[in-house]
Design an enzyme around this catalytic site. Structure first.
Site, PDB file in Angstrom:
ATOM      1  N   ASP A   5       3.289  -4.554   8.034  1.00 28.80           N
ATOM      2  CA  ASP A   5       2.094  -3.747   7.849  1.00 28.80           C
ATOM      3  C   ASP A   5       0.910  -4.669   8.116  1.00 28.80           C
ATOM      4  OD1 ASP A   5      -0.170  -2.514   6.932  1.00 28.80           O
ATOM      5  OD2 ASP A   5       0.739  -1.745   5.089  1.00 28.80           O
TER       6      ASP A   5
ATOM      7  N   CYS B  21      -4.897   2.632  -3.475  1.00 34.17           N
ATOM      8  CA  CYS B  21      -3.627   3.088  -2.887  1.00 34.17           C
ATOM      9  C   CYS B  21      -2.516   2.068  -3.121  1.00 34.17           C
ATOM     10  CB  CYS B  21      -3.756   3.386  -1.402  1.00 34.17           C
ATOM     11  SG  CYS B  21      -4.942   4.677  -1.057  1.00 34.17           S
TER      12      CYS B  21
ATOM     13  N   GLN C 259      -4.217  -4.949   7.041  1.00 32.14           N
ATOM     14  CA  GLN C 259      -5.173  -5.967   6.584  1.00 32.14           C
ATOM     15  C   GLN C 259      -5.052  -7.261   7.382  1.00 32.14           C
ATOM     16  OE1 GLN C 259      -7.586  -5.310   4.542  1.00 32.14           O
ATOM     17  NE2 GLN C 259      -6.854  -3.341   3.826  1.00 32.14           N
TER      18      GLN C 259
ATOM     19  N   LYS D  98     -10.288  -0.709  10.671  1.00 36.34           N
ATOM     20  CA  LYS D  98     -10.510  -1.859   9.791  1.00 36.34           C
ATOM     21  C   LYS D  98     -10.881  -3.101  10.585  1.00 36.34           C
ATOM     22  CE  LYS D  98      -7.020  -0.314   6.456  1.00 36.34           C
ATOM     23  NZ  LYS D  98      -7.699   0.211   5.290  1.00 36.34           N
TER      24      LYS D  98
ATOM     25  N   HIS E 169       0.868  -1.187   0.000  1.00 37.17           N
ATOM     26  CA  HIS E 169       0.000   0.000   0.000  1.00 37.17           C
ATOM     27  C   HIS E 169       0.910   1.244   0.000  1.00 37.17           C
ATOM     28  CE1 HIS E 169      -2.694   2.983   1.942  1.00 37.17           C
ATOM     29  NE2 HIS E 169      -3.698   2.218   1.556  1.00 37.17           N
TER      30      HIS E 169
HETATM   31  N1  7TS Z   1      -1.574  -0.788   4.613  1.00 33.34           N
HETATM   32  C1  7TS Z   1      -2.508  -1.544   4.025  1.00 33.34           C
HETATM   33  C2  7TS Z   1      -2.160  -2.938   3.585  1.00 33.34           C
HETATM   34  C3  7TS Z   1      -3.791  -1.026   3.852  1.00 33.34           C
HETATM   35  O1  7TS Z   1      -4.721  -1.795   3.270  1.00 33.34           O
HETATM   36  C4  7TS Z   1      -4.087   0.278   4.290  1.00 33.34           C
HETATM   37  C5  7TS Z   1      -5.434   0.908   4.059  1.00 33.34           C
HETATM   38  C6  7TS Z   1      -3.084   1.005   4.923  1.00 33.34           C
HETATM   39  C7  7TS Z   1      -1.827   0.446   5.062  1.00 33.34           C
HETATM   40  C8  7TS Z   1      -3.314   2.374   5.474  1.00 33.34           C
HETATM   41  O2  7TS Z   1      -4.193   2.337   6.538  1.00 33.34           O
HETATM   42  P1  7TS Z   1      -4.702   3.691   7.210  1.00 33.34           P
HETATM   43  O3  7TS Z   1      -5.652   3.250   8.253  1.00 33.34           O
HETATM   44  O4  7TS Z   1      -3.511   4.377   7.756  1.00 33.34           O
HETATM   45  O5  7TS Z   1      -5.353   4.477   6.113  1.00 33.34           O
HETATM   46  N2  7TS Z   1      -6.128   0.384   2.972  1.00 33.34           N
HETATM   47  C9  7TS Z   1      -7.209   0.920   2.376  1.00 33.34           C
HETATM   48  C10 7TS Z   1      -7.860   0.281   1.313  1.00 33.34           C
HETATM   49  O6  7TS Z   1      -7.523  -0.793   0.852  1.00 33.34           O
HETATM   50  N3  7TS Z   1      -8.880   1.036   0.929  1.00 33.34           N
HETATM   51  O7  7TS Z   1      -8.922   2.138   1.691  1.00 33.34           O
HETATM   52  C11 7TS Z   1      -7.884   2.084   2.602  1.00 33.34           C
END
Ligand code: 7TS
Length: 408
Positions: free
Chosen positions: A199, A364, A202, A225, A122
């Protein structure tokens, strides 16, 4: 198997209608919905014991501090951290990764050093490292993926040399759904002398995570999430590393003593929690952890494997639909697809009219889409409250989308 009907009853939003159709929410990989247990815990925190934390000597502040610190204990137990001070509350995964890139990275990465990522990351696990290596004269290297979206683990031996100071990769891809062989990669990276950041944005919501068994140095994830609120995330860090790192953000709460020209730092974890933290959001994360633990993370994962397998079978039966990524056994509940050359935004828009929420775009993960030769995909992501009937409805409505566009 999960009692999906009982779980669904906990999520007030799932009973609403969209465009006069029952809501089918298939975008939990972007952000999950929240059960009433989390909403009630946050409501009660604001109603009954709200005050700033770590400051007051009065009853309310002490109660709020206790609730906030209880949430830390819950998170520590959820990921099996060795100590509670290894759990740092952040705003989200992105901030947790940036914390490591700035605080650990600036002190430990120099000219000629390497940071290893993978082709399925991501943007949050790419851009902070691009900024770091540009500043330090270091470089990025990428572990490649196969055409069906699995990491080429056999390439690790070529790539892991003494220049690699950090290996940062996702436990599960937010596009391909691939669940990576995390333990093996961590073991090989650490044997080669690298520090490892996982990371878990997910991975953590969808499967049991044990940081001691994984033996990682850092793990980043987001509450939103995993049934928790937005504005709350976690950085787990190995105590020795966190203790040696300089602070990330300066301000209140992260100091021991401040003089006009210099300051000293608070103990862990507070050294990395500058300013008033997201207090009620952390309490909400604690309630989300309780909720998921009562279901059991093994059960969450089994439900996702089963739902993804069923949904893939149904979707692959739709003519003209192609799914990115590996077979169902190797993935969680994320399914990104292309369909009859229709633009993913049109797919998402037409599905929305049927009450189905899916995401469209590059999610992303632009480098990953480039690697796959795709501009964009539509993505359906399944969580604890999704049912096989919803996958049936998705497949049926995609067929309807194709009919509408063929006529147009
Ligand atoms: N890493 C992964 C694998 C992710 O899927 C996401 C967010 C992030 C980092 C960042 O997370 P945040 O909470 O800091 O934003 N993924 C997604 C997505 O797949 N659609 O919207 C956000």
């Amino acid at each position: 198997m999960l009692d999906t009907e009982r779980i669904r009853a906990d999520f007030p939003i799932l009973s609403r209608r969209v465009h006069d159709k029952p809501l089918i929410f298939l975008d939990s990989a972007a952000s999950s919905q929240k059960p009433r247990q989390v909403l009630e815990a946050m409501d009660a925190a604001y109603r009954d014991c709200y005050a700033n934390v770590h400051r007051g000597v009065y009853c309310l502040s002490e109660e709020a501090t206790r609730c906030y610190e209880d949430a830390r204990d819950k998170v520590a137990s959820f990921i099996n951290a060795g100590a509670r001070e290894e759990v740092i509350f952040t705003r989200n995964t992105t901030e947790a990764i940036n914390l490591v890139a700035y605080a650990w990275g600036r002190a430990n990465v120099g000219p000629g050093d390497r940071v290893m990522l993978t082709e399925m990351e991501h943007h949050s696990n790419i851009v902070p490292w691009q900024i770091l290596v540009a500043e330090k004269g270091a470089e990025l290297v990428y572990l490649p993926i196969t055409d069906d979206g699995r990491l080429q683990v056999e390439r690790l031996d070529d790539l892991l040399d003494e220049r690699v100071k950090l290996v940062a990769f996702t436990i599960m891809s937010n596009v391909l759904g691939t669940i990576n062989p995390t333990e093996e990669i961590v073991r090989r990276a650490r044997a080669a002398g690298a520090v490892v950041l996982l990371d878990g944005a997910q991975g953590t919501p969808h499967m049991p995570i044990d940081v001691q068994a994984l033996d990682c140095d850092f793990l980043a994830f987001s509450a939103h999430k995993m049934c928790g609120p937005s504005g709350s995330g976690v950085l787990y860090g190995r105590k020795e590393l966190l203790a040696a790192m300089p602070p990330f953000l300066g301000g209140g709460d992260m100091i021991r003593r401040v003089g006009l020209y210099e300051s000293t730092w608070n103990e862990l974890p507070y050294k990395f929690e500058a300013g008033t933290p997201p207090i009620v959001e952390a309490i909400g994360l604690g309630a989300a952890v309780d909720y998921l633990q009562a279901i059991g993370m093994e059960n969450v994962l089994a439900h996702e494997h089963a739902t993804a397998a069923y949904a893939m079978e149904r979707l692959l039966a739709v003519e003209g639909l192609a799914i990115a990524g590996p077979p169902a056994e190797q993935r969680g509940g994320v399914i990104a697809f292309t369909f009859c050359g229709i633009h993913p935004h049109d797919i998402a828009h037409l599905l929305d009219l049927e009450g189905i929420a899916v995401r469209a775009g590059h999610h992303c993960a632009q480098p990953l889409h480039q690697r796959l030769g795709l501009v964009a995909t539509a993505r359906a992501s399944f969580y604890i409250y999704n049912t096989p009937q919803e996958a049936d409805q998705l497949a049926a409505d995609l067929e309807k989308v194709a009919r509408i566009l063929r006529k147009a």
